[in-house]
Scaffold this motif. Structure first.
Motif, short mmCIF file in Angstrom:
data_model
loop_
_atom_site.label_atom_id
_atom_site.label_comp_id
_atom_site.label_asym_id
_atom_site.label_seq_id
_atom_site.Cartn_x
_atom_site.Cartn_y
_atom_site.Cartn_z
N ILE C 72 76.32 20.12 -53.12
CA ILE C 72 74.88 20.35 -53.07
C ILE C 72 74.59 21.65 -53.81
CG2 ILE C 72 72.88 20.77 -51.56
CD1 ILE C 72 74.24 19.13 -49.40
N MET C 73 73.68 21.61 -54.78
CA MET C 73 73.33 22.82 -55.53
C MET C 73 71.82 22.99 -55.49
SD MET C 73 74.35 23.88 -59.47
CE MET C 73 73.29 22.64 -60.22
N ASP C 74 71.37 24.16 -55.08
CA ASP C 74 69.94 24.42 -54.96
C ASP C 74 69.25 23.34 -54.14
OD1 ASP C 74 70.46 26.55 -56.67
OD2 ASP C 74 69.85 25.45 -58.46
N GLY C 75 69.92 22.88 -53.09
CA GLY C 75 69.31 21.92 -52.17
C GLY C 75 69.30 20.48 -52.64
N VAL C 76 69.95 20.18 -53.76
CA VAL C 76 69.96 18.82 -54.30
C VAL C 76 71.40 18.34 -54.42
CG1 VAL C 76 69.26 17.33 -56.22
CG2 VAL C 76 67.83 19.29 -55.57
N THR C 77 71.65 17.08 -54.05
CA THR C 77 73.01 16.55 -54.12
C THR C 77 73.43 16.33 -55.57
OG1 THR C 77 72.24 14.27 -53.97
CG2 THR C 77 72.80 15.37 -51.90
#
Lengths: 323, 323, 323, 323
Positions: C72-77
């Motif tokens: 998960i990066m910056d809240g996105v999978t």
């Protein structure tokens, strides 16, 4: 993904059959529903795998008629598993009686015995090239799906076949090119598309090497010489060269996927060789039966089949990559 | 058997982690219970994989301290899954900000983007060689089990490393020899031990070719020249030569298992290269960060690790071969 | 599909962790890329599973803070595996020292010992309900994907909780209803959606029964009384009744999927019980530590989590059903 | 572990076949080598599954002759996959022509159509109980292995069969008891033996509920009433009672493994019922063909078969539990 006698995950083949048992066959699971199947095309693929593909192959008469038992109705796939069998008609078990307790050199006789404590000695049993018929059936069906997606798979022998001395055998290299695979296919890390193709190819009898793109020749070049420079082509991102063989980080980049598979010379010679029996005595084995002098012409169809299975499986798996 | 981010069946590794995320790690499932683990040995294996293995590797300072979170109590395995993590300490995300919308040549940037529609651009994200730390942890534990069975795995670079021009990179070939595997290990047909080793090796970043025994050189020989003649040795059936590389019909024959893996030159050069952005514009990429000039010295530890995972898995699976 | 410590195929959880080891955690593989994750929602799901859900649960103070390590990066999978851990803070190993060589009645002490020849005796080790934290993490993420597809999963206890005598425990039944699953989800034959739900639910600690639709009550009715008659509803084919529980032939029919899971009373009593040691001597076990009087309130969150994992996995697999 | 049309891991069945296609069959993979197979016993198991098991079953004449195509030589298993087929002789496709575009109530017609966009409407196609023949073949072979280990599996109907009104159907409960399984079998967490049995049983057509040990009755008892107190019996640790049903924490404890499976009444009635066609029109369906009034007598053999498959698979997997 291979698991015992199965290969593939969402699209998979589970195969069975000894060379001189009643039949070989398999179950193709995960064939998408609604695909029109051309049975004549399938049968043509079977013919390509048959012995007698040129002078250097054996003359065993295998009709290889595929009987489809399920999963296809009125020529259209149902989405349910496709069971199929190919009867073994031309059995000559008496040709193999003298090998019952003998391990031939460079064959799987001894290793099967070591693993299972028992083996079918007739014609190599499960270790026979006859096992590959099931692969070609599954591959032929996969190919028909891929064709509808604009994907083609073409393999060919790239070895100069020199004169083979009478009674000896040779190996060779098969090159395979897959065209039309969209970018993004293949799972990174352990399931790299290149890794899966390697497993699939190395599972073919007599396969001893695999390389993708520039392969083993990469060691003769500096990094700066073999970068695949990006360019735009028909409005799409592509590369000027294809040293990578169409796969980067295990995932297709849209270019042709190119790989080579090397096969060792057939271990059954039409000359006297020395084997060993289970007590450790040396045994002289006289040539008998019918055997390929070179496996490569027949392997071409098997290479294509295995490539088709892996590519279709990965395309189906990729449908789950994004929300 | 590989399945997404997992490799192995009864003994398996499921790995996770981006190069510049908080940590990399994994779950080792199926470690047999009752094995005493030497954590210092494990840590020494980790050191072998670290950058800085000779002049041609990068200087990134990765301590690679493995934290075991489960599955081992008082130094003995419990049979339950072994969860572990390795923190990423030396992160410099600012080194990669300029690559956010750029696809570097011969990297996995574009293919990840094509597959997922999103990617972690920092240091290659999941496509970084940092991912291999988890492999070495699992491999180091597998090795300790194999040692107790009398099995050793030794890999080494067999490429003559010429002078590498400043700012360029080279590839190489790693040879691996596995000693002490009893006859009968490996599943025939799709799960040939050779096929599984091929998949495992080709899943290592930058691997582009695999060969076993005589491999690609088989095409230069007649069948009669490369038969592995049987003989008795110490009361056991063995072979005089080992052209087969210790595996026949996909199953071990008791001899050394010998294979080679070729790696392409690292695609990150310390010189200016051209990339492309998502709109198709050519982008000049100036060298930055810390990178390996040659991956081979570090790959040696990874090759051994992957071999250990596959061999142990197959030995465990083989326990079910007979009644 | 469950395999050792993994459940799910395209969307899967591999979990690890002993109750009193450093941490529990897992790897979620196959999360589709591009999903925005609400970490507060995830943490709220964790709170639902925590002890202290009403008077009848134990008071162990488990903060259950989930640390996401990858994917998960910056809240996105990212589509890559999501590694996560939950530290075990409130360890009191001394509470369990007296149980080192004792098998408690109706616990897994003896069976783990029989299987592995060793076990972590502290707090049940891997057999502790603490293991379910990893399930709730994976389930919470799956739920967030399902919500975007219009699918909701709600479980609740349907047992009348009578007064529990001091120091004793009770079981209960959890009912679960899944709304919004489109028709066509689930694989027929061995992978019936009902069968997969059964496996998933019966894998929860203390689960002892599963029924779908009318379930065990079907035996009290004639076939003519429990046919789900078709009707049209909002232009779609639906059924007037839902005795089948939303699944026919293993595949969803678009109606609510309704099932019940029964849990046995917690086996750890706050009263003196008799155990046995490895030599066969009877041992008196005095109550100690912190334990649930009823597992059902906490199980509700776990039932929902397991349902979410199975439904999402099947929705992803179903994308490959048709050409 | 089930995966599409496969169940089991080391010992597995992959099945295929539509009710009115040429044949049903399957591949049994992982049968240990060296097992003598009694084909007459196998054929007797087939007979137990056949229609006509008492007055309440249908009279379809299915000879169910099993043809073994591989994996067994001279009556002994080879360790290689066992392919087998059972021809469908008594096909009457004309009986089903009127159902081509009709979805019968409480059948899988609509759900198959929703999933695949196509279906074999003849006799339920793949959703027919005929599919279970393949299960009985695999189960019969597994049973023969288990017998050699001293393990027996006996199922029986425990429902009082009241008079069934003419043209109607009833369901029932099958109880199954497995004797002789050693302690330590089954994988904890997701692959609990109880969870795997639940999946296997719930995959049988018409199964709607599963419970182990005291099952749903656990909710009527306090924890102190249902503890399985340890005792010594014949020098071994055992329990005085068996509320747990022989499994604790997902692993066998050496006691009898006892579970129940509930089946709904057969949905095909010998009376007029209402269906719906693909356009949403109500369709009257007149009774035709041959159908079971009660599935339970035939289900007994299938329950035993599935139990045998799961137990054997888990015994083989368990061989890898310890060093």
């Amino acid at each position: 993904m291979a698991h015992k006698n199965r290969i593939g995950n969402l699209f998979s083949l589970t195969s069975f059959g000894e060379s001189h048992g009643p039949a070989v066959g398999g179950v193709i699971d995960g064939m998408p529903a609604g695909v029109e199947i051309d049975m004549k095309k399938l049968q043509r693929e079977m013919a390509r795998r048959r012995p007698g593909q040129g002078g250097v192959s054996s003359s065993r008469n295998e009709a290889d008629e595929v009987e489809i038992l399920s999963g296809i109705m009125d020529g259209v796939t149902l989405g349910t598993p496709i069971g199929f069998i190919i009867r073994n008609h031309d059995q000559r078990p008496e040709d193999y009686e003298h090998l019952k307790d003998v391990y031939r050199p460079s064959h799987a006789d001894y290793t099967y015995q070591a693993k299972y404590g028992i083996r079918d000695h007739r014609g190599g049993g499960r270790a026979s090239a006859r096992e590959t018929t099931a692969r070609v059936v599954a591959g032929a069906l996969a190919k028909q799906v891929l064709e509808k997606m604009g994907i083609t798979i073409v393999a060919k022998s790239i070895t100069d076949v020199a004169e083979v001395p009478q009674g000896d055998t040779i190996g060779g290299v098969v090159e395979c090119i897959i065209k039309g695979v969209q970018p993004g296919i293949g799972e990174p890390v352990f399931c790299k598309l290149s890794a899966q193709l390697a497993e699939a190819m190395m599972s073919i009898p007599a396969a001893k090497g695999f390389e993708i793109g520039l392969g083993f020749d990469f060691v003769n070049h500096l990094g700066s010489e073999v970068l695949d420079k990006w360019m735009m082509k028909d409005g799409k991102i592509s590369t000027e060269t294809n040293y990578s063989g169409g796969i980067q980080g295990g995932i297709s980049n849209g270019n042709d996927i190119c790989f080579n598979v090397t096969f060792k010379p057939v271990a059954t010679l039409m000359q006297t060789v020395e084997g060993i029996d289970s007590q450790g005595n040396t045994v002289t084995i006289e040539p008998r039966g019918r055997h390929d002098q070179c496996v490569v012409p027949r392997a071409v169809a098997v290479v294509e089949a295995m490539a088709a299975i892996m590519v279709l499986d990965n395309i189906l798996i990729n449908r789950a990559s994004r929300l």
